[in-house]
Every structure is written in C-alpha cells, then in structure tokens.
Motif scaffolding. Structure first.
Motif, PDB file in Angstrom:
ATOM      1  N   ILE A   1     -68.939  -0.163  -2.774  1.00 56.88           N
ATOM      2  CA  ILE A   1     -68.505   0.412  -1.501  1.00 56.88           C
ATOM      3  C   ILE A   1     -69.745   0.861  -0.733  1.00 56.88           C
ATOM      4  CG2 ILE A   1     -67.063   2.158  -0.379  1.00 56.88           C
ATOM      5  CD1 ILE A   1     -65.510   2.340  -3.049  1.00 56.88           C
ATOM      6  N   PHE A   2     -69.889   0.362   0.497  1.00 57.97           N
ATOM      7  CA  PHE A   2     -71.056   0.664   1.311  1.00 57.97           C
ATOM      8  C   PHE A   2     -70.737   1.736   2.358  1.00 57.97           C
ATOM      9  CE2 PHE A   2     -71.627  -3.763  -0.133  1.00 57.97           C
ATOM     10  CZ  PHE A   2     -72.847  -3.637  -0.774  1.00 57.97           C
ATOM     11  N   GLN A   3     -71.759   2.108   3.155  1.00 57.33           N
ATOM     12  CA  GLN A   3     -71.563   3.112   4.196  1.00 57.33           C
ATOM     13  C   GLN A   3     -70.510   2.662   5.202  1.00 57.33           C
ATOM     14  OE1 GLN A   3     -75.222   4.560   5.968  1.00 57.33           O
ATOM     15  NE2 GLN A   3     -76.349   4.187   4.099  1.00 57.33           N
ATOM     16  N   ASP A   4     -70.565   1.393   5.554  1.00 55.17           N
ATOM     17  CA  ASP A   4     -69.563   0.813   6.444  1.00 55.17           C
ATOM     18  C   ASP A   4     -68.459   0.193   5.596  1.00 55.17           C
ATOM     19  OD1 ASP A   4     -68.313  -1.445   8.080  1.00 55.17           O
ATOM     20  OD2 ASP A   4     -69.493  -0.402   9.595  1.00 55.17           O
ATOM     21  N   ALA A   5     -67.217   0.364   6.032  1.00 54.86           N
ATOM     22  CA  ALA A   5     -66.090  -0.146   5.248  1.00 54.86           C
ATOM     23  C   ALA A   5     -66.090  -1.673   5.148  1.00 54.86           C
ATOM     24  CB  ALA A   5     -64.773   0.327   5.861  1.00 54.86           C
ATOM     25  N   THR A   6     -66.731  -2.353   6.102  1.00 54.01           N
ATOM     26  CA  THR A   6     -66.861  -3.814   6.113  1.00 54.01           C
ATOM     27  C   THR A   6     -65.523  -4.527   5.862  1.00 54.01           C
ATOM     28  OG1 THR A   6     -67.508  -3.927   3.758  1.00 54.01           O
ATOM     29  CG2 THR A   6     -69.290  -3.744   5.374  1.00 54.01           C
ATOM     30  N   LEU A   7     -64.495  -4.076   6.571  1.00 49.38           N
ATOM     31  CA  LEU A   7     -63.201  -4.729   6.471  1.00 49.38           C
ATOM     32  C   LEU A   7     -63.175  -5.972   7.359  1.00 49.38           C
ATOM     33  CD1 LEU A   7     -60.851  -1.605   6.667  1.00 49.38           C
ATOM     34  CD2 LEU A   7     -61.828  -2.680   4.631  1.00 49.38           C
ATOM     35  N   LEU A   8     -62.363  -6.941   6.987  1.00 50.10           N
ATOM     36  CA  LEU A   8     -62.214  -8.144   7.799  1.00 50.10           C
ATOM     37  C   LEU A   8     -61.280  -7.829   8.969  1.00 50.10           C
ATOM     38  CD1 LEU A   8     -61.873 -10.754   4.928  1.00 50.10           C
ATOM     39  CD2 LEU A   8     -63.894 -10.196   6.276  1.00 50.10           C
ATOM     40  N   PRO A   9     -61.755  -7.938  10.205  1.00 46.85           N
ATOM     41  CA  PRO A   9     -60.982  -7.445  11.361  1.00 46.85           C
ATOM     42  C   PRO A   9     -59.677  -8.180  11.614  1.00 46.85           C
ATOM     43  CG  PRO A   9     -62.940  -8.658  12.081  1.00 46.85           C
ATOM     44  CD  PRO A   9     -63.071  -8.456  10.601  1.00 46.85           C
ATOM     45  N   TRP A  10     -59.553  -9.423  11.141  1.00 48.22           N
ATOM     46  CA  TRP A  10     -58.340 -10.193  11.395  1.00 48.22           C
ATOM     47  C   TRP A  10     -57.289 -10.000  10.299  1.00 48.22           C
ATOM     48  CZ3 TRP A  10     -63.111 -12.161  10.149  1.00 48.22           C
ATOM     49  CH2 TRP A  10     -63.237 -12.779   8.896  1.00 48.22           C
ATOM     50  N   LYS A  11     -57.616  -9.228   9.264  1.00 47.92           N
ATOM     51  CA  LYS A  11     -56.677  -9.011   8.158  1.00 47.92           C
ATOM     52  C   LYS A  11     -56.080  -7.609   8.228  1.00 47.92           C
ATOM     53  CE  LYS A  11     -58.551 -12.253   4.721  1.00 47.92           C
ATOM     54  NZ  LYS A  11     -57.299 -12.991   4.452  1.00 47.92           N
ATOM     55  N   SER A  12     -54.862  -7.476   7.749  1.00 47.56           N
ATOM     56  CA  SER A  12     -54.193  -6.177   7.701  1.00 47.56           C
ATOM     57  C   SER A  12     -54.748  -5.330   6.555  1.00 47.56           C
ATOM     58  CB  SER A  12     -52.686  -6.381   7.493  1.00 47.56           C
ATOM     59  OG  SER A  12     -52.444  -6.897   6.185  1.00 47.56           O
TER      60      SER A  12
END
Length: 262
Positions: free
Chosen positions: A81-92
């Motif tokens: 787990i990094f400082q930024d959540a780095t989620l994929l923006p097109w996924k729920s």
C-alpha cells in the motif's frame, strides 16, 4: 525462526555524480504477526528498506530472508500500500478490490464474499459501485487496504498510506486498520513520519538514522490489543513519544552535520 530476517543489509544508488549510500548494515528480525513501524528523519532510507522487503529493489550487500529464503523479487505473499491509493479510475470499489485476483488469474467468483466482507468492515457498503472520483481520500485508502488483503497475503508493506489525509481522518484510518488487523492477523511493516501513529499501531517502532542509515532504536510498545484512542492520554504513551522524538532529533542532527561536513 523469524518470518523476516534483515541481515547486514545495505543499498547504494548510482548517479552521474557518483554513488549514494542509502542503507548500511541494517539488522532486524520480524516475527510473524508483528506490526513494525519504520520511522526517522526524511531521507533516512525508510521507503528504500520497504522496497527491498517488497522485492522491488535489490540490496547492494547483505540479504533479506523471508521464511529463511532470500527475497529475489516481488512475491504474492506481500500486499503493498503506497501513499496514493492508486485505484483504477474506471473500476468500481468492488472491482478495484478484486483487481489483484484478476492479475493473479484466480477465480473472481470465489473471492466475491471476502471482498464484500472487507467492504462491510471498512463501512463502504453504500459505496460498493462507486468509482474512485466519487470517494473521499480516506475512502480511497480504505479500498486500497481491502485490495491489499483480498488475496490473503502474509505481509502488508505500507508506505505512509495516511500521510495525505487530514488529522481527524488519519486518526479514523488508524482505528480502521487496527480493526482489520484484529480480524485478519498479518505481519505489517509500516513507514510513517508520525510518532503518534507509530506508537498507536505498532508492537515495535524501529528508528532509522544516519547516512547511510542503520537502526538506531528498536522500541517495544507495551500496550494490549485491541487499542483505542484513549491510550494516547496515558503517561506511558507520552514516555514512548518523548523517547522516539529525542532519538529522531539526534538522528536528524547527525544527518545535518554529515551534510555540512561534505
């Protein structure tokens, strides 16, 4: 036997101006189920050590052993787990949590129940179909934590995951993480600049200092679990805080002196 053994480990980076030593002779044993926080002055090598543990960087000398085997690269036994959540923006939310299952080519249907359980624990049931841009910073990091747990890794490696959050949300996330770890017993190595956060979460707080860095203090935190925010009012909590602050200050002063003498 220790789950993780860091033995005489060092890392030197090469640049156009020459070699830059980041870590030197770091020795540390981590037992299964322990929560270890790495803390110290900026630039002392905390994140470098975490990347070595993740197998994303290679040690220049010494070695790091996981279950008595040398770490040679990334391993699915780790969740990062990094400082930024780095989620994929097109996924729920649900899809982001299940994304590691896709990468590992596992049966997604077999993990839906666990994903929903994780979502419920972090209180995101009403946001299960939302995209990352519809979530707050704290919510996104909750999703990132659930994503790191979905494939049941033995170790969580966390690089200042709450540093971008406001103070209140950060305290809430510490509680959320504590509750998750009460249910899912994991070994955690956690990088932070917050002394309070390190004490609240950890079984041991390890201070790195010097350039190149080594372990200057390995402090056992003697509070029972589960932990709640009230422990911050205890004298022992203040004593730990004072000890860590003084150690980090000394390490910072030593690094400043070293820079000035170059």
């Amino acid at each position: 036997m220790s789950l993780i053994k860091i033995a005489g480990t060092g890392k030197t980076y090469l640049s156009k101006s020459g070699s830059v030593p980041a870590l030197s002779g770091v020795n540390l044993d981590i037992q299964s189920g322990e929560f270890i926080s790495l803390i110290g002055p900026s630039g002392c090598g905390k994140s470098t050590l975490l990347m070595l543990l993740a197998g994303l960087e290679s040690a220049t000398h010494g070695e790091i052993l996981f279950e008595d085997k040398k770490i040679l690269g990334p391993d699915k036994k780790n969740g990062i787990i990094f400082q930024d959540a780095t989620l994929l923006p097109w996924k729920s939310v649900l899809e982001n949590i299940l994304f590691p299952i896709e990468i590992l080519k596992l049966d997604k249907k077999a993990y839906y129940k666990k994903a929903r359980e994780l979502i419920s624990i972090v209180k995101l049931d009403k946001f299960i179909d939302k995209k990352p841009h519809e979530l707050s910073g704290g919510m996104r990091q909750r999703v990132a934590i659930c994503r790191s747990l979905i494939h049941d890794p033995q170790v969580l490696l966390m690089d200042e995951p709450f540093s971008a959050l406001d103070a209140i949300t950060r305290d809430q996330m510490n509680i959320v993480l504590s509750e998750l770890l009460e249910k899912f017993n994991k070994t955690v190595v956690f990088v932070t600049h917050s002394i309070k956060e390190a004490i609240f979460l950890s079984d041991r707080v390890v201070v790195l200092g010097g350039r190149p860095a080594l372990v200057t203090l390995d402090l056992k935190i003697d509070f029972p679990r589960p932990r709640r925010s009230e422990i911050e009012d205890l004298d022992l909590f203040r004593d730990y805080s004072k000890t860590l602050r003084q150690t980090i200050l000394q390490a910072h002063q030593a690094m400043t002196t070293e820079v000035g003498s170059v």
